[in-house]
Motif scaffolding. Structure first.
Motif, PDB file in Angstrom:
ATOM      1  N   ILE A   1       0.847  -1.202   0.000  1.00 43.71           N
ATOM      2  CA  ILE A   1       0.000   0.000   0.000  1.00 43.71           C
ATOM      3  C   ILE A   1       0.875   1.241   0.000  1.00 43.71           C
ATOM      4  N   ALA A   2       1.920   1.240   0.822  1.00 42.14           N
ATOM      5  CA  ALA A   2       2.829   2.386   0.902  1.00 42.14           C
ATOM      6  C   ALA A   2       3.516   2.629  -0.438  1.00 42.14           C
TER       7      ALA A   2
ATOM      8  N   ALA B   1       4.050   5.843  -5.416  1.00 40.96           N
ATOM      9  CA  ALA B   1       4.069   5.760  -6.880  1.00 40.96           C
ATOM     10  C   ALA B   1       2.968   6.592  -7.533  1.00 40.96           C
ATOM     11  N   GLN B   2       1.769   6.543  -7.015  1.00 42.61           N
ATOM     12  CA  GLN B   2       0.617   7.161  -7.673  1.00 42.61           C
ATOM     13  C   GLN B   2       0.786   8.658  -7.929  1.00 42.61           C
ATOM     14  N   PRO B   3       1.093   9.474  -6.941  1.00 40.71           N
ATOM     15  CA  PRO B   3       1.158  10.913  -7.212  1.00 40.71           C
ATOM     16  C   PRO B   3       2.385  11.343  -8.010  1.00 40.71           C
TER      17      PRO B   3
ATOM     18  N   ALA C   1       6.641   2.441   6.094  1.00 39.26           N
ATOM     19  CA  ALA C   1       5.413   2.067   5.390  1.00 39.26           C
ATOM     20  C   ALA C   1       4.190   2.289   6.279  1.00 39.26           C
ATOM     21  N   ARG C   2       4.291   1.884   7.532  1.00 37.22           N
ATOM     22  CA  ARG C   2       3.168   2.050   8.463  1.00 37.22           C
ATOM     23  C   ARG C   2       2.853   3.536   8.675  1.00 37.22           C
ATOM     24  N   ALA C   3       3.890   4.370   8.763  1.00 41.07           N
ATOM     25  CA  ALA C   3       3.676   5.810   8.936  1.00 41.07           C
ATOM     26  C   ALA C   3       2.959   6.405   7.724  1.00 41.07           C
ATOM     27  N   LEU C   4       3.310   5.956   6.529  1.00 48.14           N
ATOM     28  CA  LEU C   4       2.621   6.430   5.324  1.00 48.14           C
ATOM     29  C   LEU C   4       1.150   6.015   5.328  1.00 48.14           C
ATOM     30  N   VAL C   5       0.911   4.747   5.572  1.00 46.57           N
ATOM     31  CA  VAL C   5      -0.457   4.225   5.546  1.00 46.57           C
ATOM     32  C   VAL C   5      -1.318   4.879   6.628  1.00 46.57           C
ATOM     33  N   ASN C   6      -0.718   5.161   7.780  1.00 42.28           N
ATOM     34  CA  ASN C   6      -1.450   5.817   8.873  1.00 42.28           C
ATOM     35  C   ASN C   6      -1.559   7.326   8.701  1.00 42.28           C
ATOM     36  N   ARG C   7      -0.968   7.835   7.615  1.00 39.65           N
ATOM     37  CA  ARG C   7      -0.974   9.267   7.291  1.00 39.65           C
ATOM     38  C   ARG C   7      -0.163  10.103   8.287  1.00 39.65           C
ATOM     39  N   ASP C   8       0.815   9.469   8.927  1.00 42.12           N
ATOM     40  CA  ASP C   8       1.737  10.189   9.802  1.00 42.12           C
ATOM     41  C   ASP C   8       2.941  10.713   9.021  1.00 42.12           C
TER      42      ASP C   8
END
Length: 84
Positions: free
Chosen positions: A29-30, A35-37, A64-71
């Motif tokens: 997910i991260a 990649a997307q933007p 990765a967890r920080a990205l997914v959690n929006r931190d």
């Protein structure tokens, strides 16, 4: 993650497998979030995540967890500020 060579109970094996699957899913997910933007490939996103984690001396799974959690914002991973 460090595990003993021989798990004592089947529940321990199940917990370990579930933990690894969750970590892998979070990483995937991260990579997509990076990649997307930017239009980067998934491979490029993986390298960016790895470089960010290494440069900040944190585990890849924590990044990765920080990205997914929006931190942590994807833009910070793509264009990190130098550490002082």
């Amino acid at each position: 993650m460090h595990w003993s060579a021989e798990p004592e109970h089947i529940d321990e094996v199940i917990t370990r497998v579930q933990s690894m699957i969750a970590a892998k899913a979070t990483l995937e997910i991260a990579k997509g979030m990076v990649a997307q933007p930017t239009g980067a490939t998934i491979g490029e996103a993986a390298r960016l995540l790895s470089a960010y984690a290494s440069g900040h001396q944190v585990r890849l799974t924590e990044t990765a967890r920080a990205l997914v959690n929006r931190d942590l914002l994807p833009a910070v991973v793509v264009d990190p500020q130098p550490q002082r």
